[in-house]
Design a protein around this motif. Structure first.
Motif, PDB file in Angstrom:
ATOM      1  N   TRP A   1      28.639  17.269  53.198  1.00 27.55           N
ATOM      2  CA  TRP A   1      28.313  16.029  54.078  1.00 27.55           C
ATOM      3  C   TRP A   1      28.431  14.930  54.258  1.00 27.55           C
ATOM      4  CZ3 TRP A   1      22.893  15.340  53.379  1.00 27.55           C
ATOM      5  CH2 TRP A   1      21.638  16.398  53.136  1.00 27.55           C
ATOM      6  N   PHE A   2      30.101  14.723  53.912  1.00 29.44           N
ATOM      7  CA  PHE A   2      31.306  13.609  54.594  1.00 29.44           C
ATOM      8  C   PHE A   2      30.648  13.940  56.047  1.00 29.44           C
ATOM      9  CE2 PHE A   2      34.399  12.330  56.830  1.00 29.44           C
ATOM     10  CZ  PHE A   2      34.740  11.229  56.594  1.00 29.44           C
ATOM     11  N   TRP A   3      31.105  15.954  56.833  1.00 29.03           N
ATOM     12  CA  TRP A   3      30.642  15.442  57.789  1.00 29.03           C
ATOM     13  C   TRP A   3      29.066  15.618  59.016  1.00 29.03           C
ATOM     14  CZ3 TRP A   3      34.596  15.620  59.458  1.00 29.03           C
ATOM     15  CH2 TRP A   3      36.398  16.372  59.337  1.00 29.03           C
ATOM     16  N   ILE A   4      27.865  15.701  57.895  1.00 30.01           N
ATOM     17  CA  ILE A   4      26.818  15.797  58.336  1.00 30.01           C
ATOM     18  C   ILE A   4      26.493  14.257  58.250  1.00 30.01           C
ATOM     19  CG2 ILE A   4      24.406  15.714  57.201  1.00 30.01           C
ATOM     20  CD1 ILE A   4      25.427  18.095  56.100  1.00 30.01           C
ATOM     21  N   VAL A   5      26.637  13.039  57.205  1.00 34.12           N
ATOM     22  CA  VAL A   5      26.583  11.457  57.222  1.00 34.12           C
ATOM     23  C   VAL A   5      27.382  11.053  58.899  1.00 34.12           C
ATOM     24  CG1 VAL A   5      26.523   9.609  55.803  1.00 34.12           C
ATOM     25  CG2 VAL A   5      26.117  11.781  55.425  1.00 34.12           C
ATOM     26  N   SER A   6      28.717  11.539  58.362  1.00 38.78           N
ATOM     27  CA  SER A   6      29.666  10.255  59.969  1.00 38.78           C
ATOM     28  C   SER A   6      28.851  10.898  61.834  1.00 38.78           C
ATOM     29  CB  SER A   6      31.265  11.309  60.016  1.00 38.78           C
ATOM     30  OG  SER A   6      31.735  10.889  58.504  1.00 38.78           O
ATOM     31  N   ALA A   7      28.641  12.244  61.276  1.00 43.90           N
ATOM     32  CA  ALA A   7      27.842  12.431  62.570  1.00 43.90           C
ATOM     33  C   ALA A   7      26.211  12.095  62.391  1.00 43.90           C
ATOM     34  CB  ALA A   7      27.231  14.533  62.743  1.00 43.90           C
ATOM     35  N   ALA A   8      25.816  12.238  61.892  1.00 45.46           N
ATOM     36  CA  ALA A   8      24.461  11.078  61.694  1.00 45.46           C
ATOM     37  C   ALA A   8      24.444   9.567  62.423  1.00 45.46           C
ATOM     38  CB  ALA A   8      23.195  11.558  60.646  1.00 45.46           C
ATOM     39  N   LEU A   9      25.972   8.464  61.316  1.00 43.12           N
ATOM     40  CA  LEU A   9      25.404   7.931  62.545  1.00 43.12           C
ATOM     41  C   LEU A   9      26.918   7.595  63.967  1.00 43.12           C
ATOM     42  CD1 LEU A   9      27.861   6.392  59.276  1.00 43.12           C
ATOM     43  CD2 LEU A   9      24.969   5.969  59.483  1.00 43.12           C
ATOM     44  N   TRP A  10      26.916   8.261  64.252  1.00 43.67           N
ATOM     45  CA  TRP A  10      27.344   8.302  65.669  1.00 43.67           C
ATOM     46  C   TRP A  10      27.131   9.546  66.439  1.00 43.67           C
ATOM     47  CZ3 TRP A  10      31.258   5.105  67.201  1.00 43.67           C
ATOM     48  CH2 TRP A  10      31.774   3.994  65.863  1.00 43.67           C
ATOM     49  N   TRP A  11      25.485  10.202  66.347  1.00 39.99           N
ATOM     50  CA  TRP A  11      24.860  10.483  66.511  1.00 39.99           C
ATOM     51  C   TRP A  11      24.733  10.204  68.479  1.00 39.99           C
ATOM     52  CZ3 TRP A  11      24.629  15.843  66.379  1.00 39.99           C
ATOM     53  CH2 TRP A  11      23.445  16.537  67.415  1.00 39.99           C
ATOM     54  N   SER A  12      25.242  10.929  68.997  1.00 40.17           N
ATOM     55  CA  SER A  12      24.983  10.376  71.016  1.00 40.17           C
ATOM     56  C   SER A  12      24.473  11.693  71.421  1.00 40.17           C
ATOM     57  CB  SER A  12      26.196   9.763  71.605  1.00 40.17           C
ATOM     58  OG  SER A  12      26.470   9.346  72.897  1.00 40.17           O
ATOM     59  N   GLU A  13      24.079  11.793  72.333  1.00 41.93           N
ATOM     60  CA  GLU A  13      23.366  12.477  72.770  1.00 41.93           C
ATOM     61  C   GLU A  13      23.993  13.372  74.253  1.00 41.93           C
ATOM     62  OE1 GLU A  13      20.397  12.147  76.144  1.00 41.93           O
ATOM     63  OE2 GLU A  13      19.075  11.048  74.749  1.00 41.93           O
ATOM     64  N   LYS A  14      26.122  12.507  74.208  1.00 48.76           N
ATOM     65  CA  LYS A  14      27.114  13.109  74.398  1.00 48.76           C
ATOM     66  C   LYS A  14      27.846  13.775  73.547  1.00 48.76           C
ATOM     67  CE  LYS A  14      27.067  10.554  78.509  1.00 48.76           C
ATOM     68  NZ  LYS A  14      27.408   9.773  79.601  1.00 48.76           N
ATOM     69  N   LEU A  15      27.866  15.072  73.382  1.00 47.22           N
ATOM     70  CA  LEU A  15      28.760  15.441  72.061  1.00 47.22           C
ATOM     71  C   LEU A  15      30.005  14.736  72.005  1.00 47.22           C
ATOM     72  CD1 LEU A  15      28.700  17.668  69.505  1.00 47.22           C
ATOM     73  CD2 LEU A  15      29.525  19.085  71.380  1.00 47.22           C
ATOM     74  N   ASP A  16      30.593  14.794  72.647  1.00 48.99           N
ATOM     75  CA  ASP A  16      31.871  14.384  73.649  1.00 48.99           C
ATOM     76  C   ASP A  16      31.754  13.134  72.212  1.00 48.99           C
ATOM     77  OD1 ASP A  16      30.789  13.027  74.648  1.00 48.99           O
ATOM     78  OD2 ASP A  16      32.313  13.107  76.286  1.00 48.99           O
ATOM     79  N   TYR A  17      31.049  11.937  72.838  1.00 48.33           N
ATOM     80  CA  TYR A  17      30.907  11.043  71.843  1.00 48.33           C
ATOM     81  C   TYR A  17      30.625  11.111  69.947  1.00 48.33           C
ATOM     82  CZ  TYR A  17      30.143   8.241  76.014  1.00 48.33           C
ATOM     83  OH  TYR A  17      30.485   7.731  77.374  1.00 48.33           O
ATOM     84  N   THR A  18      29.954  11.514  69.524  1.00 47.13           N
ATOM     85  CA  THR A  18      29.811  12.062  68.169  1.00 47.13           C
ATOM     86  C   THR A  18      30.532  12.306  68.059  1.00 47.13           C
ATOM     87  OG1 THR A  18      27.090  12.649  69.092  1.00 47.13           O
ATOM     88  CG2 THR A  18      28.456  12.955  66.661  1.00 47.13           C
ATOM     89  N   LEU A  19      31.696  13.365  68.535  1.00 48.92           N
ATOM     90  CA  LEU A  19      33.285  14.095  67.810  1.00 48.92           C
ATOM     91  C   LEU A  19      33.870  12.986  67.631  1.00 48.92           C
ATOM     92  CD1 LEU A  19      33.321  17.528  69.677  1.00 48.92           C
ATOM     93  CD2 LEU A  19      32.918  17.046  67.484  1.00 48.92           C
ATOM     94  N   VAL A  20      33.805  12.228  68.336  1.00 53.22           N
ATOM     95  CA  VAL A  20      35.431  11.038  68.566  1.00 53.22           C
ATOM     96  C   VAL A  20      34.740  10.032  67.679  1.00 53.22           C
ATOM     97  CG1 VAL A  20      36.110   8.966  69.913  1.00 53.22           C
ATOM     98  CG2 VAL A  20      35.622  11.144  71.158  1.00 53.22           C
ATOM     99  N   GLY A  21      33.498   9.355  66.998  1.00 56.92           N
ATOM    100  CA  GLY A  21      33.051   8.566  66.341  1.00 56.92           C
ATOM    101  C   GLY A  21      33.476   9.747  64.919  1.00 56.92           C
ATOM    102  N   VAL A  22      33.013  10.916  65.240  1.00 58.77           N
ATOM    103  CA  VAL A  22      33.490  11.330  63.259  1.00 58.77           C
ATOM    104  C   VAL A  22      34.791  11.075  63.273  1.00 58.77           C
ATOM    105  CG1 VAL A  22      33.637  13.769  62.095  1.00 58.77           C
ATOM    106  CG2 VAL A  22      31.578  12.441  63.552  1.00 58.77           C
TER     107      VAL A  22
END
Length: 109
Positions: free
Chosen positions: A27-48
């Motif tokens: 759930w840590f990964w899921i919630v972190s990804a949801a908060l930083w969700w972007s159409e660009k996957l690299d932005y999401t990964l950097v945020g997480v």
């Protein structure tokens, strides 16, 4: 939930960091990804990654202070929260130091 340890699951990521056992729930990964969700996957990964590093560093601050006072600590990252278990009974000043060590670690970053 507040004040209770999060039960381990078969899907938790487990490793050691500076000798401290670390457990991360899915759930840590899921919630972190949801908060930083972007159409660009690299932005999401950097945020997480930023969330992961900052929260882990915060909990390591607490854990090192607990170790300083002769205690044992395990770090658990769950949802978008976390905690470092404290298996020591320090003085009042020790409790203040342990509590302040997390934010101090973040400020040092």
């Amino acid at each position: 939930m507040f004040g209770q340890e999060v039960a381990p699951t078969d899907y938790d990521l487990r490793f050691r960091c500076f000798g401290f056992p670390v457990r991360i729930t899915p759930w840590f990964w899921i919630v972190s990804a949801a908060l930083w969700w972007s159409e660009k996957l690299d932005y999401t990964l950097v945020g997480v990654a930023a969330v992961f590093v900052s929260i882990l560093l915060h909990e390591l601050g607490h854990a090192f202070a607990i170790r300083y006072y002769g205690g044992y600590s395990e770090i658990v990252l769950h949802h978008l929260g976390s905690y470092a278990t404290c298996r020591v009974n320090p003085s009042r000043w020790g409790n203040i130091v342990i509590s302040a060590a997390g934010p101090a670690a973040g400020l040092s970053l």
